[in-house]
Scaffold this motif. Structure first.
Motif, PDB file in Angstrom:
ATOM      1  N   SER A  83       0.845  -1.192   0.000  1.00  0.00           N
ATOM      2  CA  SER A  83       0.000   0.000   0.000  1.00  0.00           C
ATOM      3  C   SER A  83       0.879   1.241   0.000  1.00  0.00           C
ATOM      4  N   TYR A  84       0.316   2.347  -0.462  1.00  0.00           N
ATOM      5  CA  TYR A  84       1.066   3.589  -0.435  1.00  0.00           C
ATOM      6  C   TYR A  84       0.111   4.775  -0.413  1.00  0.00           C
ATOM      7  N   ASN A  85       0.643   5.883   0.063  1.00  0.00           N
ATOM      8  CA  ASN A  85      -0.106   7.125   0.149  1.00  0.00           C
ATOM      9  C   ASN A  85      -0.064   7.806  -1.218  1.00  0.00           C
ATOM     10  N   GLU A  86      -1.211   7.867  -1.877  1.00  0.00           N
ATOM     11  CA  GLU A  86      -1.240   8.373  -3.249  1.00  0.00           C
ATOM     12  C   GLU A  86      -0.825   9.838  -3.333  1.00  0.00           C
ATOM     13  N   GLU A  87      -1.231  10.633  -2.356  1.00  0.00           N
ATOM     14  CA  GLU A  87      -0.871  12.058  -2.366  1.00  0.00           C
ATOM     15  C   GLU A  87       0.643  12.231  -2.256  1.00  0.00           C
ATOM     16  N   PHE A  88       1.258  11.484  -1.334  1.00  0.00           N
ATOM     17  CA  PHE A  88       2.706  11.536  -1.159  1.00  0.00           C
ATOM     18  C   PHE A  88       3.397  11.078  -2.443  1.00  0.00           C
ATOM     19  N   SER A  89       2.909   9.985  -3.013  1.00  0.00           N
ATOM     20  CA  SER A  89       3.501   9.430  -4.225  1.00  0.00           C
ATOM     21  C   SER A  89       3.444  10.418  -5.380  1.00  0.00           C
ATOM     22  N   GLN A  90       2.308  11.043  -5.578  1.00  0.00           N
ATOM     23  CA  GLN A  90       2.157  11.986  -6.679  1.00  0.00           C
ATOM     24  C   GLN A  90       3.045  13.214  -6.497  1.00  0.00           C
ATOM     25  N   LYS A  91       3.134  13.694  -5.271  1.00  0.00           N
ATOM     26  CA  LYS A  91       3.996  14.854  -5.013  1.00  0.00           C
ATOM     27  C   LYS A  91       5.460  14.498  -5.244  1.00  0.00           C
ATOM     28  N   LEU A  92       5.860  13.306  -4.787  1.00  0.00           N
ATOM     29  CA  LEU A  92       7.251  12.892  -4.964  1.00  0.00           C
ATOM     30  C   LEU A  92       7.573  12.718  -6.451  1.00  0.00           C
ATOM     31  N   ALA A  93       6.652  12.125  -7.206  1.00  0.00           N
ATOM     32  CA  ALA A  93       6.850  11.977  -8.651  1.00  0.00           C
ATOM     33  C   ALA A  93       7.029  13.341  -9.307  1.00  0.00           C
ATOM     34  N   PHE A  94       6.207  14.306  -8.899  1.00  0.00           N
ATOM     35  CA  PHE A  94       6.316  15.670  -9.430  1.00  0.00           C
ATOM     36  C   PHE A  94       7.678  16.264  -9.108  1.00  0.00           C
ATOM     37  N   GLU A  95       8.118  16.123  -7.854  1.00  0.00           N
ATOM     38  CA  GLU A  95       9.392  16.714  -7.443  1.00  0.00           C
ATOM     39  C   GLU A  95      10.566  16.047  -8.158  1.00  0.00           C
ATOM     40  N   THR A 143      10.502  14.673 -11.123  1.00  0.00           N
ATOM     41  CA  THR A 143      10.465  15.129 -12.510  1.00  0.00           C
ATOM     42  C   THR A 143      10.961  16.569 -12.623  1.00  0.00           C
ATOM     43  N   ALA A 144      10.624  17.401 -11.653  1.00  0.00           N
ATOM     44  CA  ALA A 144      11.009  18.816 -11.678  1.00  0.00           C
ATOM     45  C   ALA A 144      12.524  19.000 -11.649  1.00  0.00           C
ATOM     46  N   VAL A 145      13.245  18.068 -11.000  1.00  0.00           N
ATOM     47  CA  VAL A 145      14.703  18.197 -10.917  1.00  0.00           C
ATOM     48  C   VAL A 145      15.420  17.355 -11.972  1.00  0.00           C
ATOM     49  N   GLY A 146      14.659  16.756 -12.891  1.00  0.00           N
ATOM     50  CA  GLY A 146      15.270  15.996 -13.970  1.00  0.00           C
ATOM     51  C   GLY A 146      15.732  14.617 -13.580  1.00  0.00           C
ATOM     52  N   SER A 147      15.188  14.079 -12.484  1.00  0.00           N
ATOM     53  CA  SER A 147      15.576  12.748 -12.015  1.00  0.00           C
ATOM     54  C   SER A 147      14.880  11.660 -12.823  1.00  0.00           C
ATOM     55  N   ASP A 148      15.512  10.492 -12.921  1.00  0.00           N
ATOM     56  CA  ASP A 148      14.873   9.335 -13.557  1.00  0.00           C
ATOM     57  C   ASP A 148      14.164   8.432 -12.548  1.00  0.00           C
ATOM     58  N   LYS A 149      14.127   8.848 -11.279  1.00  0.00           N
ATOM     59  CA  LYS A 149      13.538   8.001 -10.243  1.00  0.00           C
ATOM     60  C   LYS A 149      12.048   7.739 -10.463  1.00  0.00           C
ATOM     61  N   SER A 150      11.351   8.682 -11.077  1.00  0.00           N
ATOM     62  CA  SER A 150       9.938   8.489 -11.377  1.00  0.00           C
ATOM     63  C   SER A 150       9.728   8.088 -12.822  1.00  0.00           C
ATOM     64  N   SER A 151      10.276   8.856 -13.761  1.00  0.00           N
ATOM     65  CA  SER A 151       9.968   8.667 -15.176  1.00  0.00           C
ATOM     66  C   SER A 151      10.404   7.306 -15.698  1.00  0.00           C
ATOM     67  N   TYR A 152      11.555   6.801 -15.259  1.00  0.00           N
ATOM     68  CA  TYR A 152      12.040   5.500 -15.710  1.00  0.00           C
ATOM     69  C   TYR A 152      11.723   4.382 -14.719  1.00  0.00           C
ATOM     70  N   LEU A 159      18.311  15.633  -4.311  1.00  0.00           N
ATOM     71  CA  LEU A 159      18.258  16.259  -2.990  1.00  0.00           C
ATOM     72  C   LEU A 159      17.230  17.382  -2.942  1.00  0.00           C
ATOM     73  N   PHE A 160      17.062  18.088  -4.045  1.00  0.00           N
ATOM     74  CA  PHE A 160      16.072  19.166  -4.065  1.00  0.00           C
ATOM     75  C   PHE A 160      14.654  18.617  -3.927  1.00  0.00           C
ATOM     76  N   ALA A 161      14.417  17.426  -4.478  1.00  0.00           N
ATOM     77  CA  ALA A 161      13.110  16.784  -4.314  1.00  0.00           C
ATOM     78  C   ALA A 161      12.891  16.355  -2.869  1.00  0.00           C
ATOM     79  N   TRP A 162      13.918  15.755  -2.266  1.00  0.00           N
ATOM     80  CA  TRP A 162      13.787  15.319  -0.873  1.00  0.00           C
ATOM     81  C   TRP A 162      13.623  16.516   0.066  1.00  0.00           C
ATOM     82  N   GLU A 163      14.240  17.637  -0.268  1.00  0.00           N
ATOM     83  CA  GLU A 163      14.070  18.837   0.550  1.00  0.00           C
ATOM     84  C   GLU A 163      12.615  19.290   0.539  1.00  0.00           C
TER      85      GLU A 163
END
Length: 222
Positions: free
Chosen positions: A26-38, A40-49, A83-87
């Motif tokens: 299970s996971y928190n959808e709001e947290f997941s969506q915000k993290l995916a956004f962050e 993507t905003a910093v150019g990370s492949d952690k979400s997109s790939y 790191l900018f996403a985690w911040e």
């Protein structure tokens, strides 16, 4: 960059027998969506790939960390870093990073970065001395080479708070591209089975196409 390639269903199912599947946690959808956004905003492949946002939502959304350390930071020769996403996700936490590219190290807001070389164990001691206090979360997104990953773990696990989580990213499923240099699920499983520590491996929803989209989580104190 992710090791993305389609794999056949039979091979995938054999591999996933040792994983917690995307449909099983299970996971928190709001947290997941915000993290995916962050991400993507910093150019990370952690979400997109990789699709790691759901795993991290499952593992981290209920935590209130005061400190976070990621090892392995920079995409190419720029200061683009997760790191900018985690911040953004943990605005009250001190966000630390460590990388071999000393010319890109920086300090900004709650973020501070330091030098580390996974092939030189003495630099882990320097890193711990520079940070000072133990941290709540450690994330290894550095070389993805098994021996270096294990050296990092053995040098840094004691720097984790007693209820902390140690994360290892970009783990390759066993039977894909046997000539690959990337760490594999089977060798990490063999190692951690011998430690007596509590750990799990999680596959993302994108593992069928990006076959190194597996995260290992070690739970300290459990």
């Amino acid at each position: 960059m992710a090791a993305c390639a389609l794999i056949n269903r039979e091979t995938l199912l054999e591999f996933l027998n040792n994983m917690i599947l995307h449909t099983q946690y299970s996971y928190n959808e709001e947290f997941s969506q915000k993290l995916a956004f962050e991400f993507t905003a910093v150019g990370s492949d952690k979400s997109s790939y990789h699709g790691y946002e759901d795993i991290y939502s499952h593992l981290l959304s209920d935590m209130l960390p005061t400190s976070f350390l990621e090892i392995g930071l920079f995409l190419g020769e720029t200061r683009s870093t997760d790191l900018f996403a985690w911040e953004q996700m943990f605005p009250e936490a001190k966000i630390y990073g460590a990388d071999i590219k000393s010319h890109l190290l920086f300090k900004s807001g709650n973020i501070q970065t330091f030098f580390v070389d996974q092939s030189r164990p003495e630099t882990f001691l320097d890193l711990k001395n520079s940070i000072g206090n133990k941290v709540d979360i450690i994330l290894d997104d550095a070389s993805h080479v098994f021996d270096l990953t294990i050296s990092t773990f053995e040098n840094m696990f004691d720097f984790l708070e007693d209820d902390g989580i140690y994360l290892i990213e970009d783990i390759l499923y066993e039977n894909y591209n046997m000539d690959s240099w990337e760490q594999r699920s089977s060798e990490l499983k063999e190692y951690f089975d011998k430690t007596g520590l509590t750990y799990e491996m999680y596959a993302t929803s994108k593992v069928h196409s990006c076959v190194d989209s597996v995260v290992l989580a070690v739970f300290k104190g459990k």
